[in-house]
Design an enzyme around this catalytic site. Structure first.
Site, PDB file in Angstrom:
ATOM      1  N   TRP A  31       0.822  -1.226   0.000  1.00 43.25           N
ATOM      2  CA  TRP A  31       0.000   0.000   0.000  1.00 43.25           C
ATOM      3  C   TRP A  31       0.846   1.262   0.000  1.00 43.25           C
ATOM      4  O   TRP A  31       0.330   2.344  -0.226  1.00 43.25           O
ATOM      5  CB  TRP A  31      -0.891   0.050   1.245  1.00 43.25           C
ATOM      6  CG  TRP A  31      -1.970  -0.973   1.319  1.00 43.25           C
ATOM      7  CD1 TRP A  31      -2.207  -2.010   0.445  1.00 43.25           C
ATOM      8  CD2 TRP A  31      -2.984  -1.057   2.318  1.00 43.25           C
ATOM      9  NE1 TRP A  31      -3.298  -2.725   0.855  1.00 43.25           N
ATOM     10  CE2 TRP A  31      -3.797  -2.163   2.011  1.00 43.25           C
ATOM     11  CE3 TRP A  31      -3.286  -0.311   3.456  1.00 43.25           C
ATOM     12  CZ2 TRP A  31      -4.889  -2.538   2.794  1.00 43.25           C
ATOM     13  CZ3 TRP A  31      -4.364  -0.683   4.234  1.00 43.25           C
ATOM     14  CH2 TRP A  31      -5.164  -1.785   3.895  1.00 43.25           C
ATOM     15  N   LYS A  32       2.106   1.145   0.362  1.00 40.63           N
ATOM     16  CA  LYS A  32       2.958   2.322   0.546  1.00 40.63           C
ATOM     17  C   LYS A  32       2.287   3.267   1.567  1.00 40.63           C
ATOM     18  O   LYS A  32       1.614   2.786   2.465  1.00 40.63           O
ATOM     19  CB  LYS A  32       3.256   2.990  -0.796  1.00 40.63           C
ATOM     20  CG  LYS A  32       3.765   1.945  -1.811  1.00 40.63           C
ATOM     21  CD  LYS A  32       4.314   2.490  -3.058  1.00 40.63           C
ATOM     22  CE  LYS A  32       4.745   1.324  -3.951  1.00 40.63           C
ATOM     23  NZ  LYS A  32       5.344   1.759  -5.198  1.00 40.63           N
ATOM     24  N   HIS A 115      13.041  -2.054  -0.463  1.00 42.14           N
ATOM     25  CA  HIS A 115      12.239  -1.557  -1.590  1.00 42.14           C
ATOM     26  C   HIS A 115      13.005  -0.417  -2.270  1.00 42.14           C
ATOM     27  O   HIS A 115      13.706   0.344  -1.605  1.00 42.14           O
ATOM     28  CB  HIS A 115      10.886  -1.065  -1.076  1.00 42.14           C
ATOM     29  CG  HIS A 115       9.940  -0.751  -2.193  1.00 42.14           C
ATOM     30  ND1 HIS A 115       9.991   0.425  -2.908  1.00 42.14           N
ATOM     31  CD2 HIS A 115       8.945  -1.489  -2.750  1.00 42.14           C
ATOM     32  CE1 HIS A 115       9.048   0.402  -3.852  1.00 42.14           C
ATOM     33  NE2 HIS A 115       8.403  -0.744  -3.773  1.00 42.14           N
ATOM     34  N   GLU A 117      12.106   2.366  -3.260  1.00 38.35           N
ATOM     35  CA  GLU A 117      11.817   3.699  -2.700  1.00 38.35           C
ATOM     36  C   GLU A 117      12.627   3.927  -1.429  1.00 38.35           C
ATOM     37  O   GLU A 117      13.062   5.045  -1.141  1.00 38.35           O
ATOM     38  CB  GLU A 117      10.305   3.852  -2.453  1.00 38.35           C
ATOM     39  CG  GLU A 117       9.577   4.093  -3.771  1.00 38.35           C
ATOM     40  CD  GLU A 117       8.169   3.541  -3.821  1.00 38.35           C
ATOM     41  OE1 GLU A 117       7.560   3.289  -2.777  1.00 38.35           O
ATOM     42  OE2 GLU A 117       7.677   3.354  -4.971  1.00 38.35           O
ATOM     43  N   GLY A 192       5.249   1.938 -10.532  1.00 37.30           N
ATOM     44  CA  GLY A 192       4.363   3.109 -10.560  1.00 37.30           C
ATOM     45  C   GLY A 192       4.356   3.855 -11.879  1.00 37.30           C
ATOM     46  O   GLY A 192       3.865   4.976 -11.952  1.00 37.30           O
TER      47      GLY A 192
HETATM   48  P1  PGA Z   1       3.414  -0.601  -8.602  1.00 38.67           P
HETATM   49  O1  PGA Z   1       4.370  -0.720  -7.334  1.00 38.67           O
HETATM   50  O2  PGA Z   1       2.613  -1.869  -8.699  1.00 38.67           O
HETATM   51  O3  PGA Z   1       2.571   0.602  -8.327  1.00 38.67           O
HETATM   52  O4  PGA Z   1       4.290  -0.429  -9.809  1.00 38.67           O
HETATM   53  C1  PGA Z   1       5.000  -1.930  -6.998  1.00 38.67           C
HETATM   54  C2  PGA Z   1       5.876  -1.742  -5.791  1.00 38.67           C
HETATM   55  O5  PGA Z   1       6.475  -0.676  -5.640  1.00 38.67           O
HETATM   56  O6  PGA Z   1       5.997  -2.653  -4.951  1.00 38.67           O
END
Ligand code: PGA
Length: 273
Positions: A31-32, A115, A117, A192
């Site tokens: 979900w982030k 991850h 990010e 994303g």
């Molecule tokens: P996404 O993200 O499906 O929105 O590309 C995947 C993730 O970052 O785990």
């Protein structure tokens, strides 16, 4: 009467869902930093109405403030949850961090580690990620190690070196708890962006990761599940399902709606409770 292309799609779905039900997939949602408390609660309630296929496992990586809701509301068998990040120490002067022991308080069985990010926006190094993997294992949490190359590395055909290095640094030298490890291959250029890896790219890259895992961890490396992540949704997931070394999916944006997760669970052979 069904038209030809609808018929083909339905046929593909039904054949593939049999393949899936047989193999067992990990369907993970990341979900982030999204959803409100109310939305999270509704999501859990909706998922409780579904049952994944026999061998499938659903894992929800939710924001830490919602872990208490997951613990209280998730009743569906086969749905586990975890944290999107944790620190590698169990206590101390580490302002803002959450320890593996704290994640355990809420019943987390899993943690995403490394991850992209976290690596790119929060400066996590391979060394920190290696410590986090070890801290998870020492505390009975299953780490889901994320690896992935950036667009330039893919374009210049340097992605194998990057992935190999990420795996070596995070997992090299480990000998205990190997059956708890999962790897998620998430090309940074696909996260994303709506641009997913092609099935051919995923097949080749997952095979490389499998080879590397076996070289690093021996027989246990041959069994580590390797998930694909990066713009996965209902319209592309079935392209990856037949690939031998794809053991499941880590889904970000598309997973933010419970009905989308429900679609994925159904596509992979699950259904109502
Ligand atoms: P996404 O993200 O499906 O929105 O590309 C995947 C993730 O970052 O785990």
């Amino acid at each position: 009467m069904l038209n030809q292309s609808v018929f083909q799609t339905e046929l593909k779905k039904s054949v593939l869902s049999k393949v899936c039900a047989h193999r067992g997939f990990i369907i993970a949602a990341n979900w982030k930093m999204n959803l409100s408390e109310r939305e999270a609660a509704d999501y859990f309630t909706q998922l409780n109405k579904l049952k994944a296929a026999e061998k499938d496992r659903v894992i929800l990586f939710v924001p830490s403030p919602f872990l208490y809701l997951a613990r209280g509301l998730l009743t569906a068998g086969g749905v586990a949850y975890g944290v999107q990040n944790l620190f590698f120490e169990n206590a101390g002067a580490f302002t803002g961090e959450i320890s593996p022991a704290m994640a355990k308080v809420y019943g987390c069985g899993y943690a995403i580690v490394g991850h992209s990010e976290r690596r790119n926006l929060f400066g996590e190094t391979d060394e920190m990620i290696s410590k986090k993997v070890r801290a998870c294992l020492a505390n009975g949490i299953s780490p889901m190690l994320c690896i992935g190359e950036n667009a330039e590395e893919r374009k210049e055909n340097r992605y194998r070196e990057r992935l190999g290095r990420q795996l070596e640094k995070a997992l090299g030298g480990l000998s205990d708890g190997l059956d708890k490890i999962t790897v998620a291959y998430e090309p940074v250029w696909a996260i994303g962006t709506g641009m997913n890896a092609t099935a051919a790219q995923a097949a080749e890259t997952h095979a490389f990761i499998r080879e590397k895992l076996t070289a690093l961890l021996g027989e246990a490396g041959a069994k580590v599940p390797i998930l694909y992540g990066g713009s996965v949704k209902d319209s592309n997931i079935l392209d990856f399902v037949p690939l031998r070394d794809v053991s499941g999916f880590l889904i970000g944006g598309y997973s933010l709606k419970a009905e989308n997760m429900a679609k994925i669970i159904r596509l992979l052979g699950g259904g109502p409770v």
